[in-house]
Design a protein around this motif. Structure first.
Motif, PDB file in Angstrom:
ATOM      1  N   GLU A 105       2.169   2.546 -22.072  1.00 26.99           N
ATOM      2  CA  GLU A 105       2.095   3.713 -22.963  1.00 26.99           C
ATOM      3  C   GLU A 105       2.802   4.931 -22.352  1.00 26.99           C
ATOM      4  OE1 GLU A 105      -0.355   2.276 -21.375  1.00 26.99           O
ATOM      5  OE2 GLU A 105      -1.743   3.753 -20.517  1.00 26.99           O
ATOM      6  N   TRP A 106       3.157   4.871 -21.062  1.00 23.67           N
ATOM      7  CA  TRP A 106       3.897   5.986 -20.449  1.00 23.67           C
ATOM      8  C   TRP A 106       5.409   5.855 -20.640  1.00 23.67           C
ATOM      9  CZ3 TRP A 106       1.009   5.959 -15.048  1.00 23.67           C
ATOM     10  CH2 TRP A 106      -0.297   6.447 -15.246  1.00 23.67           C
ATOM     11  N   LYS A 107       5.830   4.738 -21.246  1.00 16.28           N
ATOM     12  CA  LYS A 107       7.290   4.522 -21.362  1.00 16.28           C
ATOM     13  C   LYS A 107       7.961   5.586 -22.234  1.00 16.28           C
ATOM     14  CE  LYS A 107       7.677  -0.428 -20.487  1.00 16.28           C
ATOM     15  NZ  LYS A 107       7.917  -1.744 -21.090  1.00 16.28           N
ATOM     16  N   THR A 145       9.794  11.695 -12.921  1.00 17.13           N
ATOM     17  CA  THR A 145       9.196  10.885 -13.985  1.00 17.13           C
ATOM     18  C   THR A 145       8.332   9.784 -13.376  1.00 17.13           C
ATOM     19  OG1 THR A 145       9.590   9.837 -16.129  1.00 17.13           O
ATOM     20  CG2 THR A 145      11.041   9.159 -14.333  1.00 17.13           C
ATOM     21  N   TYR A 146       7.702   9.007 -14.254  1.00 17.65           N
ATOM     22  CA  TYR A 146       6.835   7.926 -13.803  1.00 17.65           C
ATOM     23  C   TYR A 146       7.624   6.878 -13.028  1.00 17.65           C
ATOM     24  CZ  TYR A 146       3.380   9.781 -17.047  1.00 17.65           C
ATOM     25  OH  TYR A 146       2.493  10.590 -17.697  1.00 17.65           O
ATOM     26  N   HIS A 147       6.946   6.235 -12.106  1.00 13.20           N
ATOM     27  CA  HIS A 147       7.542   5.122 -11.381  1.00 13.20           C
ATOM     28  C   HIS A 147       7.577   3.898 -12.300  1.00 13.20           C
ATOM     29  CE1 HIS A 147       8.193   2.014  -8.467  1.00 13.20           C
ATOM     30  NE2 HIS A 147       8.407   2.927  -7.543  1.00 13.20           N
ATOM     31  N   PRO A 148       8.677   3.131 -12.298  1.00 12.41           N
ATOM     32  CA  PRO A 148       8.722   1.960 -13.189  1.00 12.41           C
ATOM     33  C   PRO A 148       7.594   0.960 -12.936  1.00 12.41           C
ATOM     34  CG  PRO A 148      10.693   2.077 -11.798  1.00 12.41           C
ATOM     35  CD  PRO A 148       9.951   3.354 -11.613  1.00 12.41           C
ATOM     36  N   ALA A 149       7.109   0.858 -11.700  1.00 11.81           N
ATOM     37  CA  ALA A 149       5.971  -0.043 -11.459  1.00 11.81           C
ATOM     38  C   ALA A 149       4.735   0.473 -12.197  1.00 11.81           C
ATOM     39  CB  ALA A 149       5.692  -0.166  -9.965  1.00 11.81           C
ATOM     40  N   ALA A 150       4.594   1.799 -12.281  1.00 12.34           N
ATOM     41  CA  ALA A 150       3.476   2.381 -13.032  1.00 12.34           C
ATOM     42  C   ALA A 150       3.640   2.080 -14.526  1.00 12.34           C
ATOM     43  CB  ALA A 150       3.404   3.889 -12.789  1.00 12.34           C
ATOM     44  N   LEU A 151       4.891   2.038 -14.988  1.00 10.34           N
ATOM     45  CA  LEU A 151       5.144   1.730 -16.406  1.00 10.34           C
ATOM     46  C   LEU A 151       4.795   0.283 -16.736  1.00 10.34           C
ATOM     47  CD1 LEU A 151       8.582   3.488 -17.008  1.00 10.34           C
ATOM     48  CD2 LEU A 151       6.278   4.384 -17.377  1.00 10.34           C
ATOM     49  N   ARG A 162       0.848  -1.193   0.000  1.00  9.28           N
ATOM     50  CA  ARG A 162       0.000   0.000   0.000  1.00  9.28           C
ATOM     51  C   ARG A 162       0.886   1.246   0.000  1.00  9.28           C
ATOM     52  NH1 ARG A 162       1.064   2.109   4.638  1.00  9.28           N
ATOM     53  NH2 ARG A 162       0.883   1.025   6.626  1.00  9.28           N
ATOM     54  N   LYS A 163       0.252   2.380  -0.352  1.00  5.24           N
ATOM     55  CA  LYS A 163       0.990   3.651  -0.374  1.00  5.24           C
ATOM     56  C   LYS A 163       1.462   3.993   1.036  1.00  5.24           C
ATOM     57  CE  LYS A 163       0.498   4.959  -4.657  1.00  5.24           C
ATOM     58  NZ  LYS A 163       1.711   5.190  -5.463  1.00  5.24           N
ATOM     59  N   PRO A 164       2.607   4.629   1.145  1.00  8.79           N
ATOM     60  CA  PRO A 164       3.062   5.074   2.467  1.00  8.79           C
ATOM     61  C   PRO A 164       2.049   6.023   3.109  1.00  8.79           C
ATOM     62  CG  PRO A 164       4.822   5.286   0.848  1.00  8.79           C
ATOM     63  CD  PRO A 164       3.589   4.910   0.085  1.00  8.79           C
ATOM     64  N   LEU A 174      11.149   9.074  -8.704  1.00  9.14           N
ATOM     65  CA  LEU A 174      10.328   8.112  -9.435  1.00  9.14           C
ATOM     66  C   LEU A 174       8.927   8.056  -8.842  1.00  9.14           C
ATOM     67  CD1 LEU A 174      12.878   5.167  -9.786  1.00  9.14           C
ATOM     68  CD2 LEU A 174      12.294   6.889 -11.499  1.00  9.14           C
ATOM     69  N   GLY A 175       7.965   8.544  -9.591  1.00 11.98           N
ATOM     70  CA  GLY A 175       6.575   8.464  -9.145  1.00 11.98           C
ATOM     71  C   GLY A 175       6.168   9.621  -8.250  1.00 11.98           C
ATOM     72  N   LEU A 176       4.868   9.713  -8.030  1.00  9.36           N
ATOM     73  CA  LEU A 176       4.319  10.867  -7.310  1.00  9.36           C
ATOM     74  C   LEU A 176       4.656  10.868  -5.828  1.00  9.36           C
ATOM     75  CD1 LEU A 176       0.740  11.699  -8.593  1.00  9.36           C
ATOM     76  CD2 LEU A 176       2.807  13.112  -8.612  1.00  9.36           C
ATOM     77  N   THR A 177       4.680   9.699  -5.192  1.00 10.95           N
ATOM     78  CA  THR A 177       4.986   9.671  -3.759  1.00 10.95           C
ATOM     79  C   THR A 177       6.360  10.272  -3.517  1.00 10.95           C
ATOM     80  OG1 THR A 177       3.673   7.686  -3.458  1.00 10.95           O
ATOM     81  CG2 THR A 177       5.270   8.182  -1.735  1.00 10.95           C
ATOM     82  N   SER A 217       0.427  17.203  -9.729  1.00  9.55           N
ATOM     83  CA  SER A 217       0.242  15.960 -10.481  1.00  9.55           C
ATOM     84  C   SER A 217       1.499  15.618 -11.273  1.00  9.55           C
ATOM     85  CB  SER A 217      -0.915  16.130 -11.461  1.00  9.55           C
ATOM     86  OG  SER A 217      -0.529  17.048 -12.473  1.00  9.55           O
ATOM     87  N   MET A 218       1.571  14.365 -11.720  1.00 12.89           N
ATOM     88  CA  MET A 218       2.683  13.933 -12.555  1.00 12.89           C
ATOM     89  C   MET A 218       2.783  14.804 -13.811  1.00 12.89           C
ATOM     90  SD  MET A 218       5.230  11.956 -12.996  1.00 12.89           S
ATOM     91  CE  MET A 218       5.170  10.870 -11.605  1.00 12.89           C
ATOM     92  N   THR A 219       1.643  15.108 -14.411  1.00 12.08           N
ATOM     93  CA  THR A 219       1.650  15.918 -15.646  1.00 12.08           C
ATOM     94  C   THR A 219       2.284  17.285 -15.406  1.00 12.08           C
ATOM     95  OG1 THR A 219      -0.400  14.809 -16.194  1.00 12.08           O
ATOM     96  CG2 THR A 219       0.174  16.726 -17.523  1.00 12.08           C
TER      97      THR A 219
HETATM   98  N1  URA Z   1       0.461   7.999 -11.180  1.00 12.91           N
HETATM   99  C1  URA Z   1       1.097   7.065 -10.451  1.00 12.91           C
HETATM  100  O1  URA Z   1       0.525   6.411  -9.620  1.00 12.91           O
HETATM  101  N2  URA Z   1       2.400   6.868 -10.621  1.00 12.91           N
HETATM  102  C2  URA Z   1       3.096   7.561 -11.509  1.00 12.91           C
HETATM  103  O2  URA Z   1       4.290   7.325 -11.641  1.00 12.91           O
HETATM  104  C3  URA Z   1       2.412   8.534 -12.269  1.00 12.91           C
HETATM  105  C4  URA Z   1       1.099   8.728 -12.090  1.00 12.91           C
END
Ligand code: URA
Ligand code: URA
Length: 230
Positions: free
Chosen positions: A212-214, A201-207, A139-141, A168-171, A182-184
């Protein structure tokens, strides 16, 4: 052609025209000064640590939050202690918890490929996470966990003194940069983490879930690489 000695003399003269008599050598040296100041400002009654290994020793039995009781291993970080780039993820997953090392599972293998795509080996960079212990079921921290753990990351950054940070990622990004963007909105520009240029940038787990985010990630890391000295 100029001899090496002539080139050095020309270079120094040019430097003097630009900067006067003060000599600026390596960026790492500047950062050492900046970060030492930061460590002093941040000193909050902990034993002063001089190396990452000291810090690891000091904190690896941490029980400041409940994750300390459910972890298998404390996941401190890995890689080059003098890295120019520090990569900061979210928290250990199941594989990381078992091995005690960051980014060794499927997301980690993708991270390795992403780094290699810009000519960096895992051992060139320093890799760690916001949280050092695995949250149950990934789960998220929680904010309470992040608040307890973040000072460890701050110390790590002060010891590695990286020239750049990749969040890496929003957290990771929202925690480091103290915002809720937001990430955007965070991608594609340079953020300032206490003087250290930081790219998000995006988290690799999100990729893995959203391939399509790669392409965007590739653009982000190429941009990061262009900022770093070759
Ligand atoms: N949303 C997520 O959960 N992770 C990202 O890396 C980007 C957007
Ligand atoms: N995801 C992370 O954020 N960190 C790891 O170490 C592994 C997976």
């Amino acid at each position: 052609m100029f001899s090496v000695q002539e080139q050095i003399v020309r270079y120094l003269k040019q430097q003097r025209e630009l900067y006067g008599d003060a000599v600026y050598i390596a960026r790492q040296e500047h950062l050492r000064v900046v970060s030492t100041d930061m460590a002093q400002v941040n000193s909050d009654g902990w034993e002063e640590t001089s190396t990452l290994d000291d810090l690891h020793q000091q904190i690896h039995e941490c029980l400041n939050c409940p994750l300390g009781s459910t972890r298998t291993n404390f996941v401190f970080g890995s890689g080059n202690h003098n890295a120019d780039l520090m990569v900061v993820g979210e928290a250990p997953g199941a594989d990381e918890d078992l091995q005690g090392l960051p980014f060794v599972g499927r997301a980690g293998q993708l991270l390795t490929k992403i780094l290699e795509s810009i000519g960096l080996m895992r051992d060139d960079v320093y890799i760690c996470n916001i949280l050092k212990c695995r949250p149950p079921n990934n789960r998220k921290p929680l904010a309470s966990e992040t608040d307890e753990c973040e000072p460890y990351l701050v110390k790590q950054i002060a010891l590695v003194k990286p020239g750049f940070i990749l969040a890496l990622g929003l957290t990771s990004a929202n925690t480091l940069l103290k915002n809720k963007e937001s990430m955007t909105s965070l991608r594609g520009r340079i953020h300032d983490y206490h003087g250290i240029p930081t790219i998000v940038t995006y988290h690799p787990a999100a990729l893995l879930r959203n391939p399509e985010w790669k392409k965007s990630t590739w653009e982000d890391v190429k941009y990061l690489r262009s900022l770093m000295t070759p």
